[in-house]
Design a protein around this motif. Structure first.
Motif, PDB file in Angstrom:
ATOM      1  N   THR A 149      61.232 -27.886  -7.466  1.00 24.74           N
ATOM      2  CA  THR A 149      60.584 -26.978  -8.409  1.00 24.74           C
ATOM      3  C   THR A 149      59.218 -26.577  -7.893  1.00 24.74           C
ATOM      4  O   THR A 149      58.442 -27.426  -7.444  1.00 24.74           O
ATOM      5  CB  THR A 149      60.431 -27.648  -9.792  1.00 24.74           C
ATOM      6  N   ASN A 150      58.946 -25.290  -7.958  1.00 21.61           N
ATOM      7  CA  ASN A 150      57.619 -24.781  -7.600  1.00 21.61           C
ATOM      8  C   ASN A 150      56.742 -24.837  -8.854  1.00 21.61           C
ATOM      9  O   ASN A 150      56.855 -23.997  -9.736  1.00 21.61           O
ATOM     10  CB  ASN A 150      57.716 -23.346  -7.089  1.00 21.61           C
ATOM     11  N   THR A 151      55.910 -25.849  -8.940  1.00 22.89           N
ATOM     12  CA  THR A 151      55.008 -25.973 -10.081  1.00 22.89           C
ATOM     13  C   THR A 151      53.626 -25.428  -9.755  1.00 22.89           C
ATOM     14  O   THR A 151      52.681 -25.656 -10.508  1.00 22.89           O
ATOM     15  CB  THR A 151      54.910 -27.444 -10.528  1.00 22.89           C
ATOM     16  N   GLU A 164      66.697 -31.395  -6.987  1.00 16.98           N
ATOM     17  CA  GLU A 164      66.127 -30.145  -7.493  1.00 16.98           C
ATOM     18  C   GLU A 164      64.690 -30.038  -7.010  1.00 16.98           C
ATOM     19  O   GLU A 164      63.902 -30.974  -7.168  1.00 16.98           O
ATOM     20  CB  GLU A 164      66.158 -30.100  -9.023  1.00 16.98           C
ATOM     21  N   ASP A 194      57.194 -21.854 -11.347  1.00 19.72           N
ATOM     22  CA  ASP A 194      58.039 -22.386 -12.428  1.00 19.72           C
ATOM     23  C   ASP A 194      59.523 -22.379 -12.097  1.00 19.72           C
ATOM     24  O   ASP A 194      60.317 -22.920 -12.869  1.00 19.72           O
ATOM     25  CB  ASP A 194      57.841 -21.626 -13.746  1.00 19.72           C
ATOM     26  N   ALA A 195      59.907 -21.763 -11.011  1.00 21.05           N
ATOM     27  CA  ALA A 195      61.332 -21.685 -10.679  1.00 21.05           C
ATOM     28  C   ALA A 195      61.779 -22.948  -9.945  1.00 21.05           C
ATOM     29  O   ALA A 195      60.990 -23.617  -9.285  1.00 21.05           O
ATOM     30  CB  ALA A 195      61.622 -20.457  -9.825  1.00 21.05           C
ATOM     31  N   ALA A 196      63.045 -23.269 -10.100  1.00 18.10           N
ATOM     32  CA  ALA A 196      63.615 -24.445  -9.444  1.00 18.10           C
ATOM     33  C   ALA A 196      64.900 -24.051  -8.744  1.00 18.10           C
ATOM     34  O   ALA A 196      65.559 -23.081  -9.128  1.00 18.10           O
ATOM     35  CB  ALA A 196      63.896 -25.543 -10.467  1.00 18.10           C
ATOM     36  N   LEU A 225      54.423 -28.968  -6.293  1.00 14.42           N
ATOM     37  CA  LEU A 225      55.883 -28.939  -6.249  1.00 14.42           C
ATOM     38  C   LEU A 225      56.422 -30.308  -6.633  1.00 14.42           C
ATOM     39  O   LEU A 225      55.698 -31.307  -6.585  1.00 14.42           O
ATOM     40  CB  LEU A 225      56.389 -28.571  -4.854  1.00 14.42           C
ATOM     41  N   THR A 226      57.661 -30.327  -7.032  1.00 12.59           N
ATOM     42  CA  THR A 226      58.336 -31.598  -7.281  1.00 12.59           C
ATOM     43  C   THR A 226      59.720 -31.574  -6.666  1.00 12.59           C
ATOM     44  O   THR A 226      60.360 -30.523  -6.587  1.00 12.59           O
ATOM     45  CB  THR A 226      58.474 -31.903  -8.787  1.00 12.59           C
ATOM     46  N   THR A 230      68.419 -25.867  -6.572  1.00 11.12           N
ATOM     47  CA  THR A 230      69.150 -27.085  -6.215  1.00 11.12           C
ATOM     48  C   THR A 230      69.288 -27.172  -4.700  1.00 11.12           C
ATOM     49  O   THR A 230      69.527 -26.170  -4.026  1.00 11.12           O
ATOM     50  CB  THR A 230      70.537 -27.073  -6.873  1.00 11.12           C
TER      51      THR A 230
END
Lengths: 359, 152
Positions: free
Chosen positions: A88-90, A86, A149-151, A62-63, A153
């Motif tokens: 993000t699920n990486t 933000e 891949d979704a992010a 994640l980021t 806010t």
């Protein structure tokens, strides 16, 4: 109907297949080989190897990234001030993410140092996805079911104490921690991965693959990531200086006048804004001393620093700047006047003038 | 004479049966792990996107006859991408690749994908199938053919 079927199959493929975050956790990967050969000149029956299989494990990554390009300007006493991030699920599986914020852990803006704490700090998810914090709508405090891949806010929302002054800074860090997904509602935090456990080809193990974020409370491969942002108080800082000179007296007129009854005294009141924001609706009330009775003519505010008094001789001099259209209320002949400076821009200086007659 | 013919027939039948069951093939996936700065390949179990998997196909000739022209065809598994230059074999062999699901095979420089202006030489990651042709495998011996692929 054919078009619908094509679209449906595409969506299914997209879900089951690889994406930027990689092959979805739980996917079964099979491999087998076929062998054919001859003995002498006789072709033998082709044979197929065993099928080697494994399950794709759960790569947790994640980021968290701040979205404010510059430090967020706030004013003393302001409420519902927003920092934007933000998350993000990486990784390669749908996850929940728990959110926390910490104070005074640094910020990404050069030269800015924390020296106060914003109050009533809360963390909310941008539920309606419009990128703007909406009070009463964005009420979720954790991220629910974020796909690979979704992010999404996330906002830190705070109030700024009224006592803060220009250039005060409050640092805030948002930390996201991965939690169990797969069902609506807040999943339990995933605190450890399976690095200490034996691997199984057909099991879906958890592998922390996150990098070290900006937060002091998290590091690489711990299922957490963080980033900083900050508020900076941008306020007007006004300084007022008042001084006087004798414009004329009944005996000497304008030549070396003295402060005797009947003399006209000029007061100049300089307001300097040394802050970073414009001061608006600036007005200065002045109760005319009883010795003067009432104000005389020439109440005005000029768009320049005070120059109506010679600094060397202390004699009245030519006033600088132009007269602003809104020069105040009360006016000549009243004992309480208000000079209306309207807006004093950051870094600007303006001067007001009152002339009175000694009784 | 009749007895001799019978013995010869039985021997021929046994030879044929032995030849048909001479070579076996097994497939196993491995991944590299590094412990105390030493790398080793272990059975693939902790595989996540980006992981490199080494597939080893082991051929064993359990018979006495030499098997020839051993052709091993291995489709790159779904979700995996072949890594360029990793298809090798232990003994003398020839390796070719397919970009059409194993219908045709050729050397990399002759493999193309796409149509019209999008036609281009195939990248290794676009190979769908690998084929090794091993010249021969003597009786009682074993050899391996292998490749590496990365999980998407």
């Amino acid at each position: 109907m054919k078009k619908i079927l094509v679209m449906a199959s595409t969506m299914l493929f997209g879900f089951m297949g690889a994406n930027a975050a990689g092959t979805v956790a739980g996917t079964l990967v099979n491999n087998s080989a076929t062998l054919s050969y001859t003995v002498g000149t006789v072709s033998q029956t082709a044979i197929v190897s065993n099928t080697d299989s494994f399950i794709v494990d759960n790569k947790i990554d994640l980021t968290v990234a701040h979205q404010d390009a510059t430090i967020v300007a706030v004013t003393p006493g302001a409420t519902v001030q927003v920092l934007t991030f933000e998350v993000t699920n990486t990784g390669n599986k749908v996850q929940d993410f728990l959110l926390t914020q910490t104070l005074n852990d640094g910020n990404p803006y050069a030269g800015e140092t924390d020296n106060f704490d914003a109050t009533t700090v809360q963390v909310f998810v941008d539920v309606n996805g419009n990128g703007v914090y909406d009070t009463g709508t964005d009420t979720a405090t954790f991220i629910d079911e974020l796909a690979p891949d979704a992010a999404v806010t996330v906002f830190i929302v705070s109030n700024i104490p009224t006592g803060q002054v220009n250039n005060d800074v409050s640092d805030h860090t948002l930390t996201a921690q991965v939690a169990v997904g797969g069902a609506a509602g807040q999943g339990a935090a995933i605190a450890t991965d399976d690095s200490a456990n034996a691997d199984t080809a057909m099991g879906e193990e958890i592998v922390f693959a996150d990098g070290d974020g900006a937060g002091a409370t998290e590091g690489a491969n711990d299922g957490m990531h963080a980033d900083h942002s900050a508020y900076k108080v941008v306020s007007a800082a006004l300084a007022v200086v008042k001084s006087s000179c004798v414009l004329s007296d009944p005996v000497n007129a304008g030549t070396n006048p003295k402060r005797i009854p009947g003399a006209i005294i000029r007061y100049e009141i300089q307001i300097a804004n040394t802050g970073s924001a414009a001061a608006t609706v600036v007005s200065l009330a002045d109760a005319i001393a009883t010795q003067y009775g009432t104000s005389a003519a020439n109440l005005e505010v000029r768009t320049a620093a005070c120059a109506g008094i010679d600094g060397g001789t202390n004699a009245c001099a030519t006033k600088a700047g132009t007269v602003e259209t809104n020069a105040g209320t009360g006016g000549a002949g009243t004992s309480n006047v208000t000079l209306d400076y309207a807006t004093v821009a950051a870094g600007a200086t303006e001067c007001g003038y009152i002339e009175v007659t000694i009784q | 004479m009749k007895k001799l013919l019978t013995v010869s027939a039985i021997a021929l039948a046994m030879m044929t049966m032995t030849a048909q069951a001479e070579v076996t093939i097994s497939s196993q996936s491995y991944q590299k792990v590094v412990k105390k700065k030493k790398a080793k390949w272990v059975k693939a179990a902790k595989v996540v996107p980006g992981s490199v998997v080494r597939y080893i196909n082991t051929l064993k000739n359990k018979g006495k006859e030499t098997a020839q022209n051993l052709v091993v065809v291995n489709a790159v598994p779904e979700h995996m991408e072949y890594i360029n230059g990793t298809a090798v074999c232990q003994s003398k062999c020839n390796v070719t690749y397919s970009v059409d699901g194993g219908k045709t095979f050729d050397k990399p420089k002759k493999l193309f994908v796409g149509k019209g202006k999008k036609r281009h030489r195939a990248k290794a990651s676009e190979y769908t199938t690998i084929m090794w042709v091993v010249d021969k495998l003597k009786g009682g011996k074993k050899t391996v053919v292998e490749y590496k692929a990365r999980l998407q």
